[in-house]
Design an enzyme around this catalytic site. Sequence first.
Site, PDB file in Angstrom:
ATOM      1  N   SER A   1       0.851  -1.183   0.000  1.00 34.89           N
ATOM      2  CA  SER A   1       0.000   0.000   0.000  1.00 34.89           C
ATOM      3  C   SER A   1       0.882   1.226   0.000  1.00 34.89           C
ATOM      4  CB  SER A   1      -0.913   0.004   1.231  1.00 34.89           C
ATOM      5  OG  SER A   1      -1.745   1.150   1.237  1.00 34.89           O
TER       6      SER A   1
ATOM      7  N   HIS B   1      -5.056   7.534 -16.816  1.00 38.15           N
ATOM      8  CA  HIS B   1      -6.114   6.592 -17.162  1.00 38.15           C
ATOM      9  C   HIS B   1      -5.708   5.691 -18.333  1.00 38.15           C
ATOM     10  CE1 HIS B   1      -9.459   7.693 -14.514  1.00 38.15           C
ATOM     11  NE2 HIS B   1      -8.939   8.898 -14.521  1.00 38.15           N
TER      12      HIS B   1
ATOM     13  N   HIS C   1     -20.938  12.107   2.024  1.00 35.66           N
ATOM     14  CA  HIS C   1     -21.380  13.228   2.859  1.00 35.66           C
ATOM     15  C   HIS C   1     -21.030  14.581   2.237  1.00 35.66           C
ATOM     16  CE1 HIS C   1     -17.203  12.538   4.085  1.00 35.66           C
ATOM     17  NE2 HIS C   1     -17.174  13.769   4.555  1.00 35.66           N
TER      18      HIS C   1
ATOM     19  N   HIS D   1      -2.350   7.185  -4.883  1.00 36.88           N
ATOM     20  CA  HIS D   1      -2.525   6.038  -3.991  1.00 36.88           C
ATOM     21  C   HIS D   1      -2.529   4.761  -4.822  1.00 36.88           C
ATOM     22  CE1 HIS D   1      -5.689   3.128  -2.528  1.00 36.88           C
ATOM     23  NE2 HIS D   1      -4.836   3.064  -1.531  1.00 36.88           N
TER      24      HIS D   1
ATOM     25  N   ARG E   1      -3.378  -6.362  -2.918  1.00 38.18           N
ATOM     26  CA  ARG E   1      -3.413  -7.292  -1.801  1.00 38.18           C
ATOM     27  C   ARG E   1      -3.952  -8.661  -2.246  1.00 38.18           C
ATOM     28  NH1 ARG E   1      -7.064  -3.413  -1.677  1.00 38.18           N
ATOM     29  NH2 ARG E   1      -9.278  -3.981  -1.780  1.00 38.18           N
TER      30      ARG E   1
ATOM     31  N   HIS F   1       2.328  12.047  -0.968  1.00 33.82           N
ATOM     32  CA  HIS F   1       1.859  13.427  -0.827  1.00 33.82           C
ATOM     33  C   HIS F   1       3.006  14.370  -1.200  1.00 33.82           C
ATOM     34  CE1 HIS F   1      -2.021  12.603   0.989  1.00 33.82           C
ATOM     35  NE2 HIS F   1      -1.464  11.821   1.881  1.00 33.82           N
TER      36      HIS F   1
END
Length: 305
Positions: free
Chosen positions: A94, A149, A179, A108, A112, A98
């Site tokens: 992982s 992409h 949210h 990112h 896994r 930044h």
Amino acid sequence: MNLLQDLPRARRYFTDLQSSIVGRLEAIDGAAFRRDDWLRAEGGSGRSCILEEGKVFERAGVNFSHVKGERLPPSASATRPQLAGRSFEVMGVSLVLHPRNPYVPTVHMNLRLFAALAPEPELQPVWWFGGGMDLTPYYGFEEDAILFHRTCRAALAPFGDGYHTRFKAWCDDYFFLKHRGEPRGIGGIFFDDLNEREFEHCFALTRSVGDHFLAAYEPILLRRKDITYTQRERDFQAYRRGRYVEFNLVYDRGTLFGLQSNGRTEAILMSLPPIVRWRYDWRPDPGSPEEQLYAEFLTARNWLA
């Protein structure tokens, strides 16, 4: 297939991938990563590679972990109740980068392999792969989005029609802050529960994603890292980084699994940026580059149309 033989092969791939990415990032930044080898009391081990306050990266983490346990955590068994109570092994790489320069996007990647082992000899172990990569720009450049992409599509192309369309849409849906009603970034590819055809097919697909990471990100990093910026751009970067924090702490399955499985907290939370700002009810100025990010880039757009 013999999963007990395949797990060591997968571990070797993941550790080699970590080493190759860290080596390239060190060459670009000029500073060395700190390497922490650790053991987990309940079973497993890993290596955390962290760079803070580098010339290019304000924080960069490239972690390998191989965690073993006697009982699947709730985040892993919620959608697979038939596997509750099984022992497990999960391993992977992982990374979150930044950069300091706000014209360079955060990136990112996670890959896994998860194995739920059989408690009885007559039962079969269950395995699946997951992961992907996604890009979170603070200032938008179409050529960067298209390159990222396009490389994601190239990573999946050898394995059959439809993977890129499916995993791109999955990424857009997953990395969405409900949210806030907005995506975290411009997406990429995301997949989970990959157990199609045979193990070798899924393992090769996962390796291809990992092997394409530097090709997807390094050209963007190199052409943006030396652009001149002001405090205005740094402030907006810190504001948008807040969305990254919100997603990782509220929604991210990997963060939840790591904490529920009593993983190494420092490694789990290395994804959080070092400098973040929240503002009350902030809106970008009309016609500004900041507004352009919202209007033209945070839209789940088809960049390869």
